[in-house]
Design a protein around this motif. Structure first.
Motif, PDB file in Angstrom:
ATOM      1  N   VAL A 114       0.878  -1.173   0.000  1.00 47.39           N
ATOM      2  CA  VAL A 114       0.000   0.000   0.000  1.00 47.39           C
ATOM      3  C   VAL A 114       0.912   1.218   0.000  1.00 47.39           C
ATOM      4  O   VAL A 114       1.703   1.405   0.929  1.00 47.39           O
ATOM      5  N   VAL A 115       0.822   2.027  -1.042  1.00 42.09           N
ATOM      6  CA  VAL A 115       1.664   3.208  -1.167  1.00 42.09           C
ATOM      7  C   VAL A 115       0.821   4.450  -0.901  1.00 42.09           C
ATOM      8  O   VAL A 115      -0.209   4.645  -1.550  1.00 42.09           O
ATOM      9  N   ILE A 116       1.258   5.279   0.040  1.00 44.50           N
ATOM     10  CA  ILE A 116       0.636   6.568   0.291  1.00 44.50           C
ATOM     11  C   ILE A 116       1.416   7.578  -0.540  1.00 44.50           C
ATOM     12  O   ILE A 116       2.601   7.797  -0.310  1.00 44.50           O
ATOM     13  N   GLU A 145      -5.604  16.799   3.329  1.00 45.82           N
ATOM     14  CA  GLU A 145      -4.751  15.605   3.290  1.00 45.82           C
ATOM     15  C   GLU A 145      -4.582  15.016   4.675  1.00 45.82           C
ATOM     16  O   GLU A 145      -4.695  13.797   4.873  1.00 45.82           O
ATOM     17  N   ARG A 146      -4.317  15.858   5.679  1.00 48.39           N
ATOM     18  CA  ARG A 146      -4.116  15.372   7.050  1.00 48.39           C
ATOM     19  C   ARG A 146      -5.392  14.764   7.622  1.00 48.39           C
ATOM     20  O   ARG A 146      -5.348  13.721   8.277  1.00 48.39           O
ATOM     21  N   LEU A 206       5.359  14.533   6.018  1.00 51.15           N
ATOM     22  CA  LEU A 206       4.047  15.173   6.007  1.00 51.15           C
ATOM     23  C   LEU A 206       3.132  14.590   7.072  1.00 51.15           C
ATOM     24  O   LEU A 206       2.278  15.269   7.621  1.00 51.15           O
ATOM     25  N   TRP A 207       3.314  13.293   7.363  1.00 50.47           N
ATOM     26  CA  TRP A 207       2.423  12.596   8.297  1.00 50.47           C
ATOM     27  C   TRP A 207       3.021  12.492   9.690  1.00 50.47           C
ATOM     28  O   TRP A 207       2.310  12.184  10.637  1.00 50.47           O
ATOM     29  N   GLN A 261      -2.585  13.743  16.821  1.00 52.69           N
ATOM     30  CA  GLN A 261      -3.180  12.412  16.700  1.00 52.69           C
ATOM     31  C   GLN A 261      -2.590  11.663  15.516  1.00 52.69           C
ATOM     32  O   GLN A 261      -2.318  10.471  15.604  1.00 52.69           O
ATOM     33  N   LEU A 262      -2.393  12.359  14.410  1.00 55.13           N
ATOM     34  CA  LEU A 262      -1.811  11.735  13.231  1.00 55.13           C
ATOM     35  C   LEU A 262      -0.375  11.335  13.503  1.00 55.13           C
ATOM     36  O   LEU A 262       0.051  10.230  13.164  1.00 55.13           O
ATOM     37  N   GLN A 263       0.374  12.198  14.139  1.00 57.89           N
ATOM     38  CA  GLN A 263       1.758  11.898  14.484  1.00 57.89           C
ATOM     39  C   GLN A 263       1.838  10.678  15.403  1.00 57.89           C
ATOM     40  O   GLN A 263       2.662   9.797  15.210  1.00 57.89           O
TER      41      GLN A 263
END
Length: 172
Positions: A37-39, A105-106, A134-135, A144-146
């Motif tokens: 799976v490529v982001i 995006e985030r 970016l993530w 939360q994403l981090q």
């Protein structure tokens, strides 16, 4: 070959060949039948479908979003797509090239990764994050994403994740 089934980082300056090197390694995985799976925040990974001649088919990857996508993706589709990707056996590219803003995006990535993490079956899944900073930036406006990225990279093996990070910013 064995090294490709471990956490990897591709680090270098802009234009140094990070994505090319990772793409070559991903092609080896796909040839061996691995789930990848490529982001793709830059909308460049769709090329996995084509051989070097730019015409002949290469790998049957599903492309979500971006200019070459099979299925369009909106910023509100993250959770749904995360669940679908966790359940499917096919490899795919999740292109964020069509997202209207970095904030969109985030939001997408937070919902996508939360659902993917919760629904992962434990089967091996190579999860390739192009522009990984970016993530998981050093100073995040989205803690939360981090935190979720940190869980995937540090503890995701138990869920089947084999994370690869591609970045210009190794300190991040």
């Amino acid at each position: 070959k064995q090294a490709l089934d471990d956490r990897l980082a591709f680090v270098g300056t802009s234009g140094s060949g990070k994505t090319y090197a990772a793409g070559t390694a991903v092609e080896r995985l796909l040839a061996d039948g691995a789930k990848v799976v490529v982001i793709d925040p830059l909308d460049v990974w769709w090329g996995l479908r084509l051989k070097a001649d730019g015409v002949s088919p290469a790998f049957p990857v599903v492309i979500f979003g971006g200019a070459h996508g099979d299925i369009p993706v909106t910023e509100n589709a993250g959770a749904l797509l995360g669940e679908a990707v966790a359940a499917m056996a096919e490899s795919c590219v999740v292109s964020l090239g069509g997202m209207p803003t970095k904030a969109a995006e985030r939001r997408f990535m937070l919902a996508f990764l939360e659902k993917l993490y919760r629904r992962a079956s434990g089967e091996p899944m190579h999860l390739v994050f192009d522009e990984a900073d970016l993530w998981a930036p050093q100073k995040s406006s989205e803690p939360q994403l981090q935190s979720l990225m940190e869980n995937i990279v540090r503890r995701g093996r138990v869920k089947g994740f084999i994370p690869w990070l591609i970045t210009q910013r190794p300190a991040v």
